[in-house]
Enzyme design. Sequence first.
Site, PDB file in Angstrom:
ATOM      1  N   SER A   1      53.034  12.518 -14.422  1.00  0.00           N
ATOM      2  CA  SER A   1      52.186  13.446 -13.670  1.00  0.00           C
ATOM      3  C   SER A   1      51.630  14.523 -14.587  1.00  0.00           C
ATOM      4  O   SER A   1      52.294  14.968 -15.525  1.00  0.00           O
ATOM      5  CB  SER A   1      53.002  14.120 -12.562  1.00  0.00           C
TER       6      SER A   1
ATOM      7  N   LEU B   1       0.844  -1.200   0.000  1.00  0.00           N
ATOM      8  CA  LEU B   1       0.000   0.000   0.000  1.00  0.00           C
ATOM      9  C   LEU B   1       0.877   1.246   0.000  1.00  0.00           C
ATOM     10  O   LEU B   1       1.689   1.447   0.901  1.00  0.00           O
ATOM     11  CB  LEU B   1      -0.922   0.007   1.221  1.00  0.00           C
TER      12      LEU B   1
ATOM     13  N   ARG C   1      54.219  18.398 -24.962  1.00  0.00           N
ATOM     14  CA  ARG C   1      54.377  19.647 -24.227  1.00  0.00           C
ATOM     15  C   ARG C   1      55.433  20.472 -24.949  1.00  0.00           C
ATOM     16  O   ARG C   1      56.204  19.941 -25.750  1.00  0.00           O
ATOM     17  CB  ARG C   1      54.820  19.375 -22.783  1.00  0.00           C
TER      18      ARG C   1
ATOM     19  N   ARG D   1       2.408  14.884   6.355  1.00  0.00           N
ATOM     20  CA  ARG D   1       3.328  15.366   7.395  1.00  0.00           C
ATOM     21  C   ARG D   1       4.788  15.396   6.962  1.00  0.00           C
ATOM     22  O   ARG D   1       5.636  15.923   7.674  1.00  0.00           O
ATOM     23  CB  ARG D   1       3.142  14.527   8.671  1.00  0.00           C
TER      24      ARG D   1
HETATM   25  C1  UD1 Z   1      -3.285   1.469   9.943  1.00  0.00           C
HETATM   26  C2  UD1 Z   1      -4.179   0.415  10.599  1.00  0.00           C
HETATM   27  C3  UD1 Z   1      -3.922   0.392  12.096  1.00  0.00           C
HETATM   28  C4  UD1 Z   1      -2.454   0.103  12.346  1.00  0.00           C
HETATM   29  C5  UD1 Z   1      -1.574   1.113  11.634  1.00  0.00           C
HETATM   30  C6  UD1 Z   1      -0.148   0.705  11.728  1.00  0.00           C
HETATM   31  C7  UD1 Z   1      -6.214   0.384   9.267  1.00  0.00           C
HETATM   32  C8  UD1 Z   1      -7.628   0.791   9.187  1.00  0.00           C
HETATM   33  N1  UD1 Z   1      -5.548   0.761  10.343  1.00  0.00           N
HETATM   34  O1  UD1 Z   1      -3.699   2.731  10.436  1.00  0.00           O
HETATM   35  O2  UD1 Z   1      -4.716  -0.612  12.721  1.00  0.00           O
HETATM   36  O3  UD1 Z   1      -2.204   0.112  13.752  1.00  0.00           O
HETATM   37  O4  UD1 Z   1      -1.914   1.199  10.234  1.00  0.00           O
HETATM   38  O5  UD1 Z   1       0.668   1.696  11.191  1.00  0.00           O
HETATM   39  O6  UD1 Z   1      -5.739  -0.293   8.379  1.00  0.00           O
HETATM   40  N2  UD1 Z   1      -3.078   3.672   2.256  1.00  0.00           N
HETATM   41  C9  UD1 Z   1      -3.438   3.567   0.937  1.00  0.00           C
HETATM   42  N3  UD1 Z   1      -4.696   3.915   0.575  1.00  0.00           N
HETATM   43  C10 UD1 Z   1      -5.634   4.322   1.461  1.00  0.00           C
HETATM   44  C11 UD1 Z   1      -5.257   4.421   2.823  1.00  0.00           C
HETATM   45  C12 UD1 Z   1      -3.966   4.094   3.182  1.00  0.00           C
HETATM   46  O7  UD1 Z   1      -2.641   3.187   0.081  1.00  0.00           O
HETATM   47  O8  UD1 Z   1      -6.758   4.599   1.041  1.00  0.00           O
HETATM   48  C13 UD1 Z   1      -1.715   3.340   2.650  1.00  0.00           C
HETATM   49  C14 UD1 Z   1      -0.968   4.511   3.230  1.00  0.00           C
HETATM   50  O9  UD1 Z   1      -0.260   5.205   2.225  1.00  0.00           O
HETATM   51  C15 UD1 Z   1      -0.038   3.827   4.220  1.00  0.00           C
HETATM   52  C16 UD1 Z   1      -0.817   2.598   4.660  1.00  0.00           C
HETATM   53  O10 UD1 Z   1      -1.796   2.380   3.669  1.00  0.00           O
HETATM   54  O11 UD1 Z   1       1.158   3.393   3.626  1.00  0.00           O
HETATM   55  C17 UD1 Z   1      -1.468   2.765   6.029  1.00  0.00           C
HETATM   56  O12 UD1 Z   1      -2.386   3.818   5.990  1.00  0.00           O
HETATM   57  P1  UD1 Z   1      -2.550   4.826   7.190  1.00  0.00           P
HETATM   58  O13 UD1 Z   1      -3.537   5.845   6.795  1.00  0.00           O
HETATM   59  O14 UD1 Z   1      -1.215   5.280   7.674  1.00  0.00           O
HETATM   60  O15 UD1 Z   1      -3.220   3.866   8.289  1.00  0.00           O
HETATM   61  P2  UD1 Z   1      -3.234   4.153   9.847  1.00  0.00           P
HETATM   62  O16 UD1 Z   1      -4.320   5.088  10.139  1.00  0.00           O
HETATM   63  O17 UD1 Z   1      -1.889   4.451  10.335  1.00  0.00           O
END
Ligand code: UD1
Length: 450
Positions: free
Chosen positions: A386, A8, A421, A15
């Site tokens: 050199s 993902l 040279r 941030r």
């Molecule tokens: C998620 C978990 C949480 C866990 C935490 C660990 C869920 C609902 N929650 O929360 O239980 O403790 O990770 O770090 O899964 N991403 C996508 N598409 C989306 C949403 C997210 O590609 O629509 C990717 C983000 O870029 C990221 C990863 O998925 O790499 C996690 O998403 P993030 O929004 O950070 O999830 P958390 O709220 O941290």
Amino acid sequence: MPIALIILAAGQGTRMNSDLPKVLHKVAGAPLLVHAMRAGSALEPERTVVVAGHEAAAVTKAAQDWDESAEVVLQAEQKGTGHAVAQAFTALAGFSGKVIVLYGDTPFIRPETLQTMIDTDADVTVLGFESDNSMRYGRLILSGTDRLARIVEYKDATPAERKITLMNSGVLCADAALLADLVAGLENDNAAGEYYLTDVVGAAVARGLAARVVTCHEAETMGVNCRQDLVAAEAAFQAFARAEALDNGVTLTAPETVFFAFDTYVGRDTTIAPNVFFGPGVTVESGAEIKSFCHLEGCHISRGASVGPFARLRPGAELAEDVHVGNFVEIKNAILDEGVKVGHLTYLGDAHVGEFTNIGAGTITCNYDGVNKHRTEIGPQAFIGSDTMLVAPVTIGAGAMTASGSVITENVPDGALALGRTKQVTKPGLAAKLFEKFKAQKEKRRKETN
Ligand code: UD1
Ligand code: MG
């Protein structure tokens, strides 16, 4: 059993405060995404699907630069981790086996941990970790001793659930057909209004299936959300890489000043002095010596070679056994055969130097004409005087010599001496006369200004 990875990587990473998507920020010379792909690739997956959204073209390029067989699926709108996984299944039609879901911003998951998850006898396996200091993570709710009942996101948790210290890392493993079916059935009636991947656990249990937890150390699941996290991740990587190098028999005089890349390989009994930087793609054989203040990337250093202090080896620099490269030497795309010596103040680019040739101080391969790059071929046992300018394309024969200060524009046959040279002119006594004259001029000026 065949394995597919779903990584993902659609999030923007607000941030980070950056134009670059978060997963392309680098730790140890590689994008975060590549670290995640590498961990997964140790399982020899049949398919790898990256879910991209924000800056998808750049994410696609980085993914496929690393693994050209990686497929990228677009998640145009980020509606949650469950929605992201559902998108990935559009690329996994016809795949049967186990799926592992990884996050592109979580670089340190160990392949061994993923293997343990695959080997766990369960329908859904979640990677958890113990932590008592986090607000953000989902909580793992167990039933009995070893069964997972469901995952509750912090936002949705009751005060009692928030006290649970077993956290969800986000890494999950399940049978492909089952997971596809479970994510297709997700709802978004929760605090975030998102399709939570975590809800597949409760859904699987409701069907009478078994969900289990594999645990790892919190450090392994460290994610990167801001620049501070990136610094912490880099420090964690370096600490690990330094310890590993020491364990592998590498001598590091001041480990805390040596920076490794994600793929650096250093052989046993090689010595690395303080303040050495490794970019990607460096391999160093056993028994070599890297002196202080060297910057190395994309190069190979063979057994017994010595490099530095203050040397820069760029991509394509290949040093055979017992080559010596000294201070203020830059080498790019050049092969130096056994025993070559390049002691000082030299640039060798797009070149091949035969064995036991000596390259004098101040030698430059003039490899670029402003438009194209050209090669310099130097035979074995030659002597480059050199301050020789080797205007490429040019060939210096075996056992040939160039006179110091030469600008070499024509090929030099084997065994020949080339002088390029102007001939020296000597005027007896003229220096002494000039000194007298200059001193007189200075004295005159002094008197005039007083
Ligand atoms: C998620 C978990 C949480 C866990 C935490 C660990 C869920 C609902 N929650 O929360 O239980 O403790 O990770 O770090 O899964 N991403 C996508 N598409 C989306 C949403 C997210 O590609 O629509 C990717 C983000 O870029 C990221 C990863 O998925 O790499 C996690 O998403 P993030 O929004 O950070 O999830 P958390 O709220 O941290
Ligand atoms: Mg997160």
